[in-house]
Design an enzyme around this catalytic site. Structure first.
Site: not given
Length: 378
Positions: A123-124, A126, A129, A239, A265, A276, A364, A366
Site C-alpha cells: 500500500m505505502s 514515498p 503512508g 491485520e 545475575r 525493589q 502507527t 498515533e
C-alpha cells in the site's frame, strides 16, 4: 477462554520452536545471522503439519479454524523467535482474496498459503503512508487489462512472496479521496516489476517496488475496480489482530528473558531481581502483558463469533496495547540487563529492534489512537 484443543495447539507450536529454533546458534543458522526473518525450510515444515492453514477454510486445504487459531500460531512463533516472518504478511494478504477474490484467485493464493507460499501486500508509497488516499501508483486501463507505473515502498517480504497484493489508483473522483483505488494480484517475476531490498536495523525483509509499464490482465483485479478502500477496511480486524498477537508473543518472550537474567545475575551479594527497583518494574510489566493478552483474545473471540462484523475500535485498541506494551517491555528489559542488553550476544537488543518498529507498521500508534478517538465521536 481458549479450548483444550487450542491450548494443545499452542503447546505443540512451542515444542516445535524449542526443538528447531530454541538456541541462538539454531536461529542464526536459520536467519542468516538475523538478517532474514523468514526461513523457507522451517516454514515448509509448518505447512506439512497443517499449521499454516489452521485458521483457513477447509475448501482450500485449511483446517477450518478461525481467527483464534491464526492468532495463537502468530503469538507462539513470535515467542519462540522462530524465523517465520512470512506468516504475518501472508495472513494479512490472504484476507482480501478470501472475501473479495475470484474462484481462481482463492484457489491459487489461499491454497498456496496453506502449503507454504508467502504472500505480501503493498500500500505505502514515498508520499503515501498513513494517508492511503494519497496513493499515486497508477493503473491505467488498456485493452485486456491494466498497465501499472509508479513506486511502492515499505513492502514486507516482497522479495520472497509468490504474489503481491497491490493497491493502485485506477481513477480520480473530486471530493472523494479514497475512491478510485483498486487491488491487483501481481505474481512474482511479472515483467515490469523490480523489487529491491531496503536495508534496515531489523534486517533485509522490507522492499521498494518499481513498476514500469507493467501489464496485468483484467483477471488480476481483486474484488471491484475503484473499491479497494472499503475492501481494505473490511480486513482491518485481521491485520491488526495478527500484528497484535505477534507483539504479544514477543512481549512475553522479552519478559521471560529479562526475568531469567535478573534471577541469575548477582550484585551486592544477591540476585538483582530481588531489589525493589527491579522487582516492582517486573510486576508492572507482567500486569501490562496480562492486560494485553486479555484484550487481544477478547477481540479475537468477538471476531470468531461474528466474522463479518467490523471492529475498528477494538482491533485498534488491541494493536495499540500489544505493540506499545512490547516496546515498553523491551526498553525496560534492556535497562535492567545493563550493558548485556545492548550486546548482540543476547536476544534483548533484537527484541528492542523488533518491538520499536511494531508501533509504526500496520498503522502507527498515533493512527490507532485517532481511530479509537473517532469511534467515540471525537
Amino acid at each position: 477462554m481458549r479450548t483444550a484443543e487450542q491450548r494443545a495447539f499452542a503447546e505443540a507450536v512451542d515444542d516445535f520452536c524449542g526443538r528447531h529454533a530454541g538456541t541462538r546458534e539454531q536461529r542464526d543458522l536459520l536467519s542468516d545471522n538475523g538478517a532474514r526473518a523468514h526461513n523457507h525450510e522451517l516454514y515448509a515444515a509448518c505447512a506439512r503439519l497443517g499449521w499454516l492453514g489452521a485458521g483457513l477454510p477447509e475448501a482450500y486445504g485449511g483446517v477450518g479454524g478461525g481467527m483464534t487459531e491464526t492468532v495463537i500460531f502468530a503469538e507462539r512463533i513470535a515467542y519462540g523467535l522462530a524465523p517465520l516472518g512470512g506468516f504475518v504478511t501472508t495472513m494479512v494478504a490472504v484476507g482480501p482474496y478470501l472475501t473479495f477474490g475470484g474462484d481462481e484467485q482463492r484457489k491459487t493464493v489461499v491454497s498456496g498459503a496453506v502449503n507454504g507460499a508467502v504472500e505480501a501486500i503493498s500500500m505505502s508509497e514515498p508520499g503515501a503512508g498513513s494517508d492511503v488516499a494519497a496513493v499515486r501508483c497508477r493503473a491505467e486501463a488498456v485493452a485486456g487489462g491494466y498497465v501499472i507505473n509508479g513506486q511502492k515502498t515499505w513492502c514486507s517480504n516482497a522479495q520472497i512472496a509468490d504474489h503481491i497484493l497491490l493497491v493502485a489508483r485506477t481513477s480520480w473522483t473530486v471530493g472523494e479521496r479514497h475512491a478510485g483505488l483498486t487491488m491487483f494480484c501481481v505474481p512474482a517475476g511479472t515483467e515490469g516489476l523490480t523489487v529491491r531490498d531496503i536495508p534496515t536495523m531489523g534486517g533485509r525483509d522490507i522492499c521498494d517496488l518499481f513498476f514500469t509499464n507493467c501489464f496485468l490482465p483484467a483477471g488480476a483485479v481483486v474484488g471491484t475496480v475503484d473499491r479497494a478502500w472499503p475492501q481494505l477496511m473490511a480486513g482491518l480486524n485481521s491485520e491488526r489482530l495478527i500484528l497484535a498477537a505477534t507483539m504479544l508473543g514477543r512481549a512475553k518472550r522479552t519478559f521471560d528473558d529479562t526475568l531469567a537474567y535478573v534471577t541469575d545475575r548477582r550484585q551486592f551479594g544477591r540476585p538483582i531481581g530481588s531489589f525493589q527497583a527491579l522487582r516492582h518494574r517486573l510486576a508492572d510489566l507482567a500486569t501490562e502483558i496480562a492486560c494485553a493478552d486479555l484484550l487481544v483474545y477478547d477481540v479475537v473471540a468477538k471476531v470468531d463469533a461474528e466474522p463479518a462484523r467490523q471492529l475498528p475500535r477494538e482491533a485498534s485498541m488491541a494493536k495499540l496495547k500489544a505493540t506499545e506494551t512490547a516496546k515498553k517491555v523491551a526498553i525496560e528489559g534492556m535497562q535492567m540487563m545493563g550493558g548485556y542488553g545492548y550486546a548482540t550476544e543476547f536476544d534483548m537488543e533484537s527484541h528492542l529492534r523488533a518491538t520499536i518498529v511494531s508501533t509504526v507498521y500496520g498503522g502507527t500508534s498515533e493512527i490507532q489512537r485517532d481511530i479509537i478517538g473517532h469511534s467515540y465521536g471525537l
